[in-house]
Scaffold this motif. Structure first.
Motif, PDB file in Angstrom:
ATOM      1  N   SER A  89      -5.271   1.818   6.676  1.00  0.00           N
ATOM      2  CA  SER A  89      -6.402   2.434   7.364  1.00  0.00           C
ATOM      3  C   SER A  89      -7.476   1.370   7.563  1.00  0.00           C
ATOM      4  O   SER A  89      -8.164   0.989   6.614  1.00  0.00           O
ATOM      5  CB  SER A  89      -6.956   3.602   6.538  1.00  0.00           C
ATOM      6  OG  SER A  89      -8.170   4.075   7.098  1.00  0.00           O
ATOM      7  N   THR A  90      -7.605   0.875   8.787  1.00  0.00           N
ATOM      8  CA  THR A  90      -8.619  -0.150   9.069  1.00  0.00           C
ATOM      9  C   THR A  90     -10.025   0.423   8.942  1.00  0.00           C
ATOM     10  O   THR A  90     -10.960  -0.303   8.621  1.00  0.00           O
ATOM     11  CB  THR A  90      -8.411  -0.736  10.479  1.00  0.00           C
ATOM     12  OG1 THR A  90      -8.396   0.326  11.441  1.00  0.00           O
ATOM     13  CG2 THR A  90      -7.090  -1.489  10.551  1.00  0.00           C
ATOM     14  N   ARG A  91     -10.176   1.722   9.206  1.00  0.00           N
ATOM     15  CA  ARG A  91     -11.486   2.352   9.077  1.00  0.00           C
ATOM     16  C   ARG A  91     -11.966   2.326   7.632  1.00  0.00           C
ATOM     17  O   ARG A  91     -13.120   2.021   7.347  1.00  0.00           O
ATOM     18  CB  ARG A  91     -11.430   3.793   9.599  1.00  0.00           C
ATOM     19  CG  ARG A  91     -12.708   4.588   9.406  1.00  0.00           C
ATOM     20  CD  ARG A  91     -12.578   5.975  10.014  1.00  0.00           C
ATOM     21  NE  ARG A  91     -11.435   6.697   9.476  1.00  0.00           N
ATOM     22  CZ  ARG A  91     -11.459   7.404   8.348  1.00  0.00           C
ATOM     23  NH1 ARG A  91     -12.572   7.447   7.620  1.00  0.00           N
ATOM     24  NH2 ARG A  91     -10.393   8.055   7.941  1.00  0.00           N
ATOM     25  N   ARG A  92     -11.048   2.624   6.713  1.00  0.00           N
ATOM     26  CA  ARG A  92     -11.401   2.631   5.293  1.00  0.00           C
ATOM     27  C   ARG A  92     -11.155   1.280   4.623  1.00  0.00           C
ATOM     28  O   ARG A  92     -11.498   1.083   3.467  1.00  0.00           O
ATOM     29  CB  ARG A  92     -10.611   3.727   4.577  1.00  0.00           C
ATOM     30  CG  ARG A  92     -11.071   5.126   4.913  1.00  0.00           C
ATOM     31  CD  ARG A  92     -10.164   6.195   4.337  1.00  0.00           C
ATOM     32  NE  ARG A  92      -8.935   6.355   5.124  1.00  0.00           N
ATOM     33  CZ  ARG A  92      -8.113   7.399   5.031  1.00  0.00           C
ATOM     34  NH1 ARG A  92      -8.397   8.373   4.176  1.00  0.00           N
ATOM     35  NH2 ARG A  92      -7.029   7.487   5.768  1.00  0.00           N
ATOM     36  N   ARG A  93     -10.511   0.363   5.348  1.00  0.00           N
ATOM     37  CA  ARG A  93     -10.176  -0.978   4.845  1.00  0.00           C
ATOM     38  C   ARG A  93      -9.320  -0.918   3.572  1.00  0.00           C
ATOM     39  O   ARG A  93      -9.522  -1.677   2.639  1.00  0.00           O
ATOM     40  CB  ARG A  93     -11.442  -1.814   4.616  1.00  0.00           C
ATOM     41  CG  ARG A  93     -12.130  -2.261   5.895  1.00  0.00           C
ATOM     42  CD  ARG A  93     -13.330  -3.106   5.599  1.00  0.00           C
ATOM     43  NE  ARG A  93     -14.406  -2.317   5.018  1.00  0.00           N
ATOM     44  CZ  ARG A  93     -15.443  -2.824   4.363  1.00  0.00           C
ATOM     45  NH1 ARG A  93     -15.510  -4.138   4.161  1.00  0.00           N
ATOM     46  NH2 ARG A  93     -16.383  -2.049   3.881  1.00  0.00           N
ATOM     47  N   VAL A  94      -8.373  -0.003   3.582  1.00  0.00           N
ATOM     48  CA  VAL A  94      -7.453   0.135   2.452  1.00  0.00           C
ATOM     49  C   VAL A  94      -6.048   0.381   2.982  1.00  0.00           C
ATOM     50  O   VAL A  94      -5.857   0.798   4.138  1.00  0.00           O
ATOM     51  CB  VAL A  94      -7.862   1.288   1.508  1.00  0.00           C
ATOM     52  CG1 VAL A  94      -9.205   1.014   0.868  1.00  0.00           C
ATOM     53  CG2 VAL A  94      -7.859   2.622   2.242  1.00  0.00           C
ATOM     54  N   ALA A  95      -5.063   0.123   2.132  1.00  0.00           N
ATOM     55  CA  ALA A  95      -3.662   0.388   2.471  1.00  0.00           C
ATOM     56  C   ALA A  95      -2.916   0.744   1.199  1.00  0.00           C
ATOM     57  O   ALA A  95      -3.349   0.417   0.094  1.00  0.00           O
ATOM     58  CB  ALA A  95      -3.037  -0.833   3.145  1.00  0.00           C
ATOM     59  N   ILE A  96      -1.800   1.426   1.361  1.00  0.00           N
ATOM     60  CA  ILE A  96      -0.933   1.755   0.225  1.00  0.00           C
ATOM     61  C   ILE A  96       0.480   1.278   0.540  1.00  0.00           C
ATOM     62  O   ILE A  96       0.887   1.229   1.702  1.00  0.00           O
ATOM     63  CB  ILE A  96      -0.919   3.270  -0.075  1.00  0.00           C
ATOM     64  CG1 ILE A  96      -0.481   4.060   1.166  1.00  0.00           C
ATOM     65  CG2 ILE A  96      -2.260   3.739  -0.582  1.00  0.00           C
ATOM     66  CD1 ILE A  96      -0.279   5.530   0.910  1.00  0.00           C
ATOM     67  N   VAL A  97       1.205   0.936  -0.505  1.00  0.00           N
ATOM     68  CA  VAL A  97       2.603   0.530  -0.380  1.00  0.00           C
ATOM     69  C   VAL A  97       3.411   1.373  -1.366  1.00  0.00           C
ATOM     70  O   VAL A  97       3.095   1.402  -2.557  1.00  0.00           O
ATOM     71  CB  VAL A  97       2.803  -0.965  -0.690  1.00  0.00           C
ATOM     72  CG1 VAL A  97       4.286  -1.335  -0.608  1.00  0.00           C
ATOM     73  CG2 VAL A  97       1.986  -1.823   0.264  1.00  0.00           C
ATOM     74  N   SER A  98       4.427   2.045  -0.862  1.00  0.00           N
ATOM     75  CA  SER A  98       5.329   2.823  -1.721  1.00  0.00           C
ATOM     76  C   SER A  98       6.471   1.903  -2.148  1.00  0.00           C
ATOM     77  O   SER A  98       7.366   1.599  -1.361  1.00  0.00           O
ATOM     78  CB  SER A  98       5.869   4.041  -0.967  1.00  0.00           C
ATOM     79  OG  SER A  98       6.804   4.736  -1.759  1.00  0.00           O
ATOM     80  N   LEU A  99       6.437   1.460  -3.397  1.00  0.00           N
ATOM     81  CA  LEU A  99       7.432   0.504  -3.879  1.00  0.00           C
ATOM     82  C   LEU A  99       8.867   1.022  -3.777  1.00  0.00           C
ATOM     83  O   LEU A  99       9.769   0.253  -3.422  1.00  0.00           O
ATOM     84  CB  LEU A  99       7.119   0.108  -5.325  1.00  0.00           C
ATOM     85  CG  LEU A  99       5.839  -0.713  -5.521  1.00  0.00           C
ATOM     86  CD1 LEU A  99       5.607  -0.956  -7.010  1.00  0.00           C
ATOM     87  CD2 LEU A  99       5.927  -2.032  -4.777  1.00  0.00           C
ATOM     88  N   PRO A 100       9.156   2.299  -4.087  1.00  0.00           N
ATOM     89  CA  PRO A 100      10.547   2.750  -3.991  1.00  0.00           C
ATOM     90  C   PRO A 100      11.142   2.582  -2.596  1.00  0.00           C
ATOM     91  O   PRO A 100      12.338   2.310  -2.460  1.00  0.00           O
ATOM     92  CB  PRO A 100      10.469   4.231  -4.380  1.00  0.00           C
ATOM     93  CG  PRO A 100       9.243   4.339  -5.208  1.00  0.00           C
ATOM     94  CD  PRO A 100       8.287   3.346  -4.634  1.00  0.00           C
ATOM     95  N   ALA A 101      10.317   2.721  -1.564  1.00  0.00           N
ATOM     96  CA  ALA A 101      10.825   2.604  -0.194  1.00  0.00           C
ATOM     97  C   ALA A 101      11.268   1.182   0.136  1.00  0.00           C
ATOM     98  O   ALA A 101      11.936   0.963   1.155  1.00  0.00           O
ATOM     99  CB  ALA A 101       9.742   3.046   0.796  1.00  0.00           C
ATOM    100  N   LEU A 102      10.914   0.213  -0.706  1.00  0.00           N
ATOM    101  CA  LEU A 102      11.303  -1.177  -0.479  1.00  0.00           C
ATOM    102  C   LEU A 102      12.678  -1.487  -1.045  1.00  0.00           C
ATOM    103  O   LEU A 102      13.188  -2.596  -0.860  1.00  0.00           O
ATOM    104  CB  LEU A 102      10.256  -2.124  -1.093  1.00  0.00           C
ATOM    105  CG  LEU A 102       8.833  -1.972  -0.554  1.00  0.00           C
ATOM    106  CD1 LEU A 102       7.883  -2.888  -1.306  1.00  0.00           C
ATOM    107  CD2 LEU A 102       8.782  -2.276   0.939  1.00  0.00           C
ATOM    108  N   GLY A 103      13.278  -0.546  -1.778  1.00  0.00           N
ATOM    109  CA  GLY A 103      14.619  -0.750  -2.293  1.00  0.00           C
ATOM    110  C   GLY A 103      14.655  -1.567  -3.560  1.00  0.00           C
ATOM    111  O   GLY A 103      13.733  -1.531  -4.376  1.00  0.00           O
ATOM    112  N   LEU A 104      15.734  -2.331  -3.730  1.00  0.00           N
ATOM    113  CA  LEU A 104      15.951  -3.088  -4.955  1.00  0.00           C
ATOM    114  C   LEU A 104      15.197  -4.411  -4.974  1.00  0.00           C
ATOM    115  O   LEU A 104      14.829  -4.898  -6.036  1.00  0.00           O
ATOM    116  CB  LEU A 104      17.451  -3.351  -5.144  1.00  0.00           C
ATOM    117  CG  LEU A 104      18.325  -2.099  -5.337  1.00  0.00           C
ATOM    118  CD1 LEU A 104      19.789  -2.489  -5.445  1.00  0.00           C
ATOM    119  CD2 LEU A 104      17.890  -1.318  -6.579  1.00  0.00           C
TER     120      LEU A 104
END
Length: 336
Positions: A89-104
Protein backbone atom coordinates in the motif's frame (compact mmCIF):
# COMPACT_ATOMS: atom_id res chain seq x y z
CA UNK A 1 19.42 2.05 -5.71
CA UNK A 2 20.85 2.91 -2.26
CA UNK A 3 18.85 5.08 0.16
CA UNK A 4 20.95 4.93 3.31
CA UNK A 5 18.88 7.75 4.86
CA UNK A 6 15.66 5.77 4.41
CA UNK A 7 14.53 3.78 7.43
CA UNK A 8 12.88 0.45 6.63
CA UNK A 9 11.06 -1.38 9.42
CA UNK A 10 10.82 -5.15 9.25
CA UNK A 11 8.04 -6.57 11.43
CA UNK A 12 7.76 -10.31 12.12
CA UNK A 13 4.37 -11.64 13.17
CA UNK A 14 4.24 -13.99 14.97
CA UNK A 15 7.76 -13.74 16.47
CA UNK A 16 8.57 -17.33 15.57
CA UNK A 17 9.53 -18.55 12.08
CA UNK A 18 9.03 -15.07 10.53
CA UNK A 19 11.42 -13.58 13.12
CA UNK A 20 14.18 -15.93 12.02
CA UNK A 21 13.71 -14.95 8.39
CA UNK A 22 13.58 -11.26 9.33
CA UNK A 23 16.83 -11.46 11.30
CA UNK A 24 18.73 -12.86 8.31
CA UNK A 25 17.12 -10.46 5.86
CA UNK A 26 17.81 -7.36 7.96
CA UNK A 27 21.56 -7.97 7.93
CA UNK A 28 21.55 -8.29 4.14
CA UNK A 29 19.52 -5.12 3.54
CA UNK A 30 21.61 -2.97 5.90
CA UNK A 31 23.91 -1.86 3.07
CA UNK A 32 20.98 -0.36 1.12
CA UNK A 33 18.76 1.15 3.82
CA UNK A 34 18.70 1.79 7.55
CA UNK A 35 16.90 -1.30 8.77
CA UNK A 36 15.01 -1.68 12.03
CA UNK A 37 13.55 -4.98 13.27
CA UNK A 38 10.43 -5.44 15.36
CA UNK A 39 8.01 -8.11 16.42
CA UNK A 40 4.31 -8.21 15.78
CA UNK A 41 1.64 -10.04 17.73
CA UNK A 42 2.23 -13.62 18.86
CA UNK A 43 -1.28 -14.37 17.50
CA UNK A 44 -1.71 -12.02 14.51
CA UNK A 45 -5.20 -10.87 13.65
CA UNK A 46 -7.04 -13.29 11.42
CA UNK A 47 -10.09 -11.13 10.79
CA UNK A 48 -9.89 -8.79 7.84
CA UNK A 49 -7.05 -10.71 6.19
CA UNK A 50 -4.38 -8.63 4.48
CA UNK A 51 -6.14 -5.30 5.10
CA UNK A 52 -6.19 -5.84 8.86
CA UNK A 53 -2.47 -6.62 8.84
CA UNK A 54 -1.72 -3.57 6.68
CA UNK A 55 -3.61 -1.33 9.13
CA UNK A 56 -1.67 -2.79 12.08
CA UNK A 57 1.68 -2.35 10.32
CA UNK A 58 0.78 1.20 9.26
CA UNK A 59 0.15 2.15 12.90
CA UNK A 60 3.43 0.53 13.88
CA UNK A 61 5.28 2.45 11.16
CA UNK A 62 3.81 5.74 12.29
CA UNK A 63 4.59 5.06 15.97
CA UNK A 64 8.20 4.12 15.22
CA UNK A 65 8.80 6.91 12.70
CA UNK A 66 9.91 4.53 9.94
CA UNK A 67 9.74 5.67 6.32
CA UNK A 68 8.32 2.37 5.14
CA UNK A 69 7.49 -0.93 6.85
CA UNK A 70 7.37 -4.51 5.63
CA UNK A 71 5.59 -7.22 7.62
CA UNK A 72 6.60 -10.87 7.28
CA UNK A 73 3.89 -13.23 8.48
CA UNK A 74 3.18 -16.95 8.43
CA UNK A 75 -0.55 -16.38 7.90
CA UNK A 76 -1.75 -17.91 4.62
CA UNK A 77 -3.60 -15.18 2.73
CA UNK A 78 -5.76 -15.20 -0.41
CA UNK A 79 -6.83 -12.71 -3.08
CA UNK A 80 -9.28 -13.55 -5.85
CA UNK A 81 -9.30 -17.19 -4.64
CA UNK A 82 -5.56 -17.66 -5.25
CA UNK A 83 -2.68 -17.46 -2.74
CA UNK A 84 -1.58 -13.91 -1.93
CA UNK A 85 2.21 -13.63 -1.88
CA UNK A 86 2.41 -9.97 -0.89
CA UNK A 87 0.44 -6.74 -0.83
CA UNK A 88 1.81 -3.22 -0.88
CA UNK A 89 0.00 0.00 0.00
CA UNK A 90 1.84 3.10 -1.24
CA UNK A 91 -0.73 5.29 0.52
CA UNK A 92 0.11 3.76 3.89
CA UNK A 93 3.76 3.09 2.92
CA UNK A 94 3.56 -0.47 4.20
CA UNK A 95 3.54 -3.97 2.71
CA UNK A 96 3.05 -7.53 3.92
CA UNK A 97 4.61 -10.77 2.73
CA UNK A 98 2.98 -14.15 3.37
CA UNK A 99 5.94 -16.47 3.86
CA UNK A 100 4.02 -19.74 3.25
CA UNK A 101 3.07 -18.56 -0.25
CA UNK A 102 6.79 -18.46 -1.11
CA UNK A 103 7.11 -22.23 -0.75
CA UNK A 104 10.20 -24.03 0.49
CA UNK A 105 12.84 -21.51 -0.65
CA UNK A 106 11.45 -18.70 1.47
CA UNK A 107 14.67 -16.88 2.32
CA UNK A 108 15.76 -16.74 -1.32
CA UNK A 109 12.31 -15.52 -2.38
CA UNK A 110 12.20 -12.90 0.39
CA UNK A 111 15.58 -11.57 -0.70
CA UNK A 112 14.03 -10.96 -4.09
CA UNK A 113 10.60 -9.67 -3.21
CA UNK A 114 11.26 -7.39 -0.19
CA UNK A 115 13.64 -4.98 -2.00
CA UNK A 116 11.08 -4.75 -4.80
CA UNK A 117 8.37 -3.90 -2.28
CA UNK A 118 10.51 -1.26 -0.56
CA UNK A 119 11.32 0.38 -3.90
CA UNK A 120 7.65 0.31 -4.86
CA UNK A 121 6.75 2.07 -1.62
CA UNK A 122 9.50 4.61 -2.28
CA UNK A 123 8.31 5.12 -5.85
CA UNK A 124 11.38 3.56 -7.49
CA UNK A 125 9.98 0.20 -8.62
CA UNK A 126 9.84 -0.76 -12.27
CA UNK A 127 6.49 -2.05 -13.51
CA UNK A 128 8.31 -4.74 -15.52
CA UNK A 129 9.86 -6.36 -12.45
CA UNK A 130 8.14 -9.34 -10.94
CA UNK A 131 9.62 -11.77 -8.41
CA UNK A 132 9.82 -15.42 -9.45
CA UNK A 133 7.25 -16.56 -6.87
CA UNK A 134 4.68 -14.09 -8.22
CA UNK A 135 2.31 -15.04 -11.03
CA UNK A 136 0.97 -11.53 -11.58
CA UNK A 137 0.55 -8.14 -9.90
CA UNK A 138 -2.93 -6.66 -9.46
CA UNK A 139 -3.61 -2.98 -8.85
CA UNK A 140 -1.37 0.03 -8.39
CA UNK A 141 -1.69 1.86 -5.05
CA UNK A 142 -2.82 -1.39 -3.42
CA UNK A 143 -0.62 -3.73 -5.46
CA UNK A 144 -1.29 -7.39 -4.77
CA UNK A 145 1.27 -10.01 -5.73
CA UNK A 146 -0.55 -13.30 -6.30
CA UNK A 147 0.64 -16.82 -7.10
CA UNK A 148 -0.75 -19.16 -9.75
CA UNK A 149 -3.81 -21.18 -8.85
CA UNK A 150 -2.44 -24.75 -8.94
CA UNK A 151 1.31 -24.44 -8.35
CA UNK A 152 0.69 -21.58 -5.94
CA UNK A 153 -1.56 -23.75 -3.76
CA UNK A 154 1.00 -26.56 -3.67
CA UNK A 155 3.73 -24.06 -2.81
CA UNK A 156 1.51 -22.54 -0.11
CA UNK A 157 0.94 -25.88 1.63
CA UNK A 158 4.64 -26.76 1.45
CA UNK A 159 5.50 -23.33 2.82
CA UNK A 160 3.04 -23.73 5.70
CA UNK A 161 4.63 -27.03 6.71
CA UNK A 162 8.08 -25.43 6.56
CA UNK A 163 6.93 -22.42 8.61
CA UNK A 164 5.41 -24.78 11.17
CA UNK A 165 8.84 -26.42 11.69
CA UNK A 166 7.94 -30.15 11.86
CA UNK A 167 11.12 -30.77 13.88
CA UNK A 168 9.39 -29.18 16.88
CA UNK A 169 6.90 -32.05 16.95
CA UNK A 170 9.55 -34.78 17.08
CA UNK A 171 10.44 -34.38 20.80
CA UNK A 172 6.72 -34.60 21.52
CA UNK A 173 6.62 -38.05 19.95
CA UNK A 174 9.39 -39.56 22.06
CA UNK A 175 6.98 -41.64 24.16
CA UNK A 176 5.33 -42.82 20.97
CA UNK A 177 8.66 -44.22 19.78
CA UNK A 178 9.28 -45.91 23.12
CA UNK A 179 5.85 -47.54 22.99
CA UNK A 180 6.27 -48.48 19.34
CA UNK A 181 9.68 -50.08 19.95
CA UNK A 182 8.16 -52.06 22.82
CA UNK A 183 5.38 -53.32 20.55
CA UNK A 184 7.90 -54.11 17.81
CA UNK A 185 10.09 -56.11 20.19
CA UNK A 186 7.14 -58.31 21.19
CA UNK A 187 6.09 -58.80 17.55
CA UNK A 188 9.63 -59.78 16.52
CA UNK A 189 9.49 -62.78 18.84
CA UNK A 190 6.25 -64.05 17.30
CA UNK A 191 6.81 -66.60 14.50
CA UNK A 192 3.22 -66.10 13.32
CA UNK A 193 4.12 -62.51 12.43
CA UNK A 194 7.09 -63.80 10.42
CA UNK A 195 4.79 -65.95 8.29
CA UNK A 196 2.24 -63.15 8.00
CA UNK A 197 4.91 -60.81 6.66
CA UNK A 198 5.79 -63.33 3.96
CA UNK A 199 2.15 -63.80 2.94
CA UNK A 200 1.42 -60.10 2.47
CA UNK A 201 2.42 -58.44 -0.78
CA UNK A 202 3.90 -54.97 -1.25
CA UNK A 203 0.47 -53.44 -1.95
CA UNK A 204 -1.06 -54.74 1.28
CA UNK A 205 2.00 -53.73 3.28
CA UNK A 206 1.78 -50.23 1.81
CA UNK A 207 -1.91 -49.96 2.72
CA UNK A 208 -1.19 -51.17 6.27
CA UNK A 209 1.61 -48.62 6.61
CA UNK A 210 -0.59 -45.75 5.39
CA UNK A 211 -3.43 -46.82 7.67
CA UNK A 212 -1.04 -46.95 10.62
CA UNK A 213 0.36 -43.47 9.91
CA UNK A 214 -3.15 -42.13 9.29
CA UNK A 215 -4.35 -43.58 12.59
CA UNK A 216 -1.41 -41.99 14.40
CA UNK A 217 -2.00 -38.54 12.92
CA UNK A 218 -5.73 -38.77 13.62
CA UNK A 219 -5.11 -39.85 17.21
CA UNK A 220 -2.71 -36.95 17.81
CA UNK A 221 -5.19 -34.42 16.43
CA UNK A 222 -8.12 -35.77 18.43
CA UNK A 223 -6.26 -36.49 21.68
CA UNK A 224 -4.60 -33.08 21.81
CA UNK A 225 -7.43 -31.02 20.30
CA UNK A 226 -5.36 -29.74 17.36
CA UNK A 227 -8.29 -29.31 14.95
CA UNK A 228 -9.05 -25.70 14.01
CA UNK A 229 -12.73 -24.78 13.74
CA UNK A 230 -14.21 -21.85 11.86
CA UNK A 231 -15.91 -19.07 13.78
CA UNK A 232 -15.09 -15.77 15.39
CA UNK A 233 -12.09 -14.30 13.61
CA UNK A 234 -11.27 -17.55 11.76
CA UNK A 235 -12.92 -17.99 8.37
CA UNK A 236 -13.79 -21.38 6.89
CA UNK A 237 -10.98 -21.08 4.33
CA UNK A 238 -8.40 -20.11 6.94
CA UNK A 239 -9.46 -22.94 9.26
CA UNK A 240 -9.15 -25.37 6.34
CA UNK A 241 -5.64 -24.15 5.55
CA UNK A 242 -4.58 -24.31 9.20
CA UNK A 243 -5.82 -27.90 9.43
CA UNK A 244 -3.98 -28.86 6.24
CA UNK A 245 -0.81 -27.33 7.67
CA UNK A 246 -1.28 -29.25 10.92
CA UNK A 247 -1.93 -32.54 9.11
CA UNK A 248 1.09 -32.02 6.86
CA UNK A 249 3.33 -31.21 9.82
CA UNK A 250 2.20 -34.22 11.82
CA UNK A 251 2.39 -36.51 8.79
CA UNK A 252 6.00 -35.47 8.15
CA UNK A 253 6.95 -35.90 11.82
CA UNK A 254 5.18 -39.28 11.92
CA UNK A 255 7.00 -40.38 8.76
CA UNK A 256 10.36 -39.54 10.35
CA UNK A 257 9.41 -41.52 13.46
CA UNK A 258 8.29 -44.41 11.26
CA UNK A 259 11.62 -44.39 9.44
CA UNK A 260 13.53 -44.45 12.75
CA UNK A 261 11.31 -47.30 13.94
CA UNK A 262 11.79 -49.23 10.68
CA UNK A 263 15.59 -48.93 10.76
CA UNK A 264 15.68 -49.93 14.43
CA UNK A 265 13.41 -52.91 13.81
CA UNK A 266 15.59 -54.12 10.92
CA UNK A 267 18.72 -53.96 13.07
CA UNK A 268 17.11 -55.63 16.10
CA UNK A 269 15.50 -58.26 13.90
CA UNK A 270 18.81 -59.12 12.26
CA UNK A 271 20.44 -59.50 15.68
CA UNK A 272 17.55 -61.32 17.35
CA UNK A 273 16.39 -63.70 14.64
CA UNK A 274 19.03 -66.00 13.18
CA UNK A 275 18.67 -66.82 9.50
CA UNK A 276 18.38 -70.53 10.28
CA UNK A 277 15.49 -69.94 12.67
CA UNK A 278 13.67 -67.63 10.25
CA UNK A 279 14.36 -70.04 7.37
CA UNK A 280 12.89 -72.95 9.32
CA UNK A 281 9.73 -70.95 10.01
CA UNK A 282 9.40 -69.86 6.39
CA UNK A 283 10.56 -73.27 5.06
CA UNK A 284 12.91 -71.74 2.49
CA UNK A 285 16.24 -69.87 2.24
CA UNK A 286 16.21 -66.42 3.86
CA UNK A 287 17.26 -63.19 2.12
CA UNK A 288 17.75 -59.61 3.25
CA UNK A 289 14.35 -58.72 1.78
CA UNK A 290 12.71 -61.03 4.31
CA UNK A 291 14.07 -58.97 7.20
CA UNK A 292 13.03 -55.76 5.44
CA UNK A 293 9.52 -57.08 4.83
CA UNK A 294 9.22 -58.26 8.42
CA UNK A 295 10.37 -54.86 9.71
CA UNK A 296 7.94 -53.13 7.34
CA UNK A 297 4.95 -55.05 8.72
CA UNK A 298 5.99 -54.79 12.36
CA UNK A 299 6.74 -51.05 12.11
CA UNK A 300 3.26 -50.43 10.71
CA UNK A 301 1.60 -52.44 13.47
CA UNK A 302 3.79 -50.91 16.17
CA UNK A 303 2.92 -47.41 14.94
CA UNK A 304 -0.72 -48.01 15.83
CA UNK A 305 0.31 -49.37 19.24
CA UNK A 306 2.60 -46.41 19.81
CA UNK A 307 -0.23 -44.00 19.04
CA UNK A 308 -1.89 -45.00 22.31
CA UNK A 309 1.24 -43.96 24.18
CA UNK A 310 1.32 -40.64 22.34
CA UNK A 311 -1.78 -39.59 24.27
CA UNK A 312 0.47 -39.32 27.33
CA UNK A 313 2.82 -36.82 25.65
CA UNK A 314 3.41 -33.33 27.02
CA UNK A 315 0.48 -31.20 25.82
CA UNK A 316 2.56 -28.08 25.14
CA UNK A 317 5.09 -29.97 23.03
CA UNK A 318 2.51 -31.71 20.87
CA UNK A 319 0.42 -28.57 20.43
CA UNK A 320 3.42 -26.94 18.75
CA UNK A 321 2.43 -28.99 15.69
CA UNK A 322 -0.90 -27.12 15.39
CA UNK A 323 -0.48 -24.45 12.71
CA UNK A 324 -2.63 -21.88 14.47
CA UNK A 325 -0.84 -22.28 17.80
CA UNK A 326 2.07 -19.99 18.67
CA UNK A 327 3.60 -20.23 22.17
CA UNK A 328 4.93 -17.09 23.81
CA UNK A 329 8.57 -16.63 22.75
CA UNK A 330 10.12 -16.71 26.21
CA UNK A 331 13.43 -14.90 26.41
CA UNK A 332 12.89 -12.94 23.20
CA UNK A 333 12.67 -9.17 23.36
CA UNK A 334 11.03 -6.77 20.95
CA UNK A 335 13.31 -3.85 20.05
CA UNK A 336 10.56 -1.47 21.10
Amino acid sequence: MIHSETTVGLVATPPDHPARVTARLAAELADRWTVREGWGEVAPRRDGGAEALLDDVARRRADEGWDVAICLTDLPLHAERVPLVAQASTRRRVAIVSLPALGLRQLAAVREIVPDLVERLLGDASDDRRPAAVHRVIGDDEARYVASSLIGRVRLLAGMILANRPGRALPGLSKLLVGAFGTAAIALANSSVWKLGEALGALRLTVIMLLGLGALVTWLIVAHDLWETAGGDTSVELARLFNLGTIGTLALAAAVCYLVLFVGTVLVGALLIDTSVLGEALQRPVHLTDYLTLAWLISSLATVGGAIGSGLEDEETVRAAAYGYHPEPGGWRDER
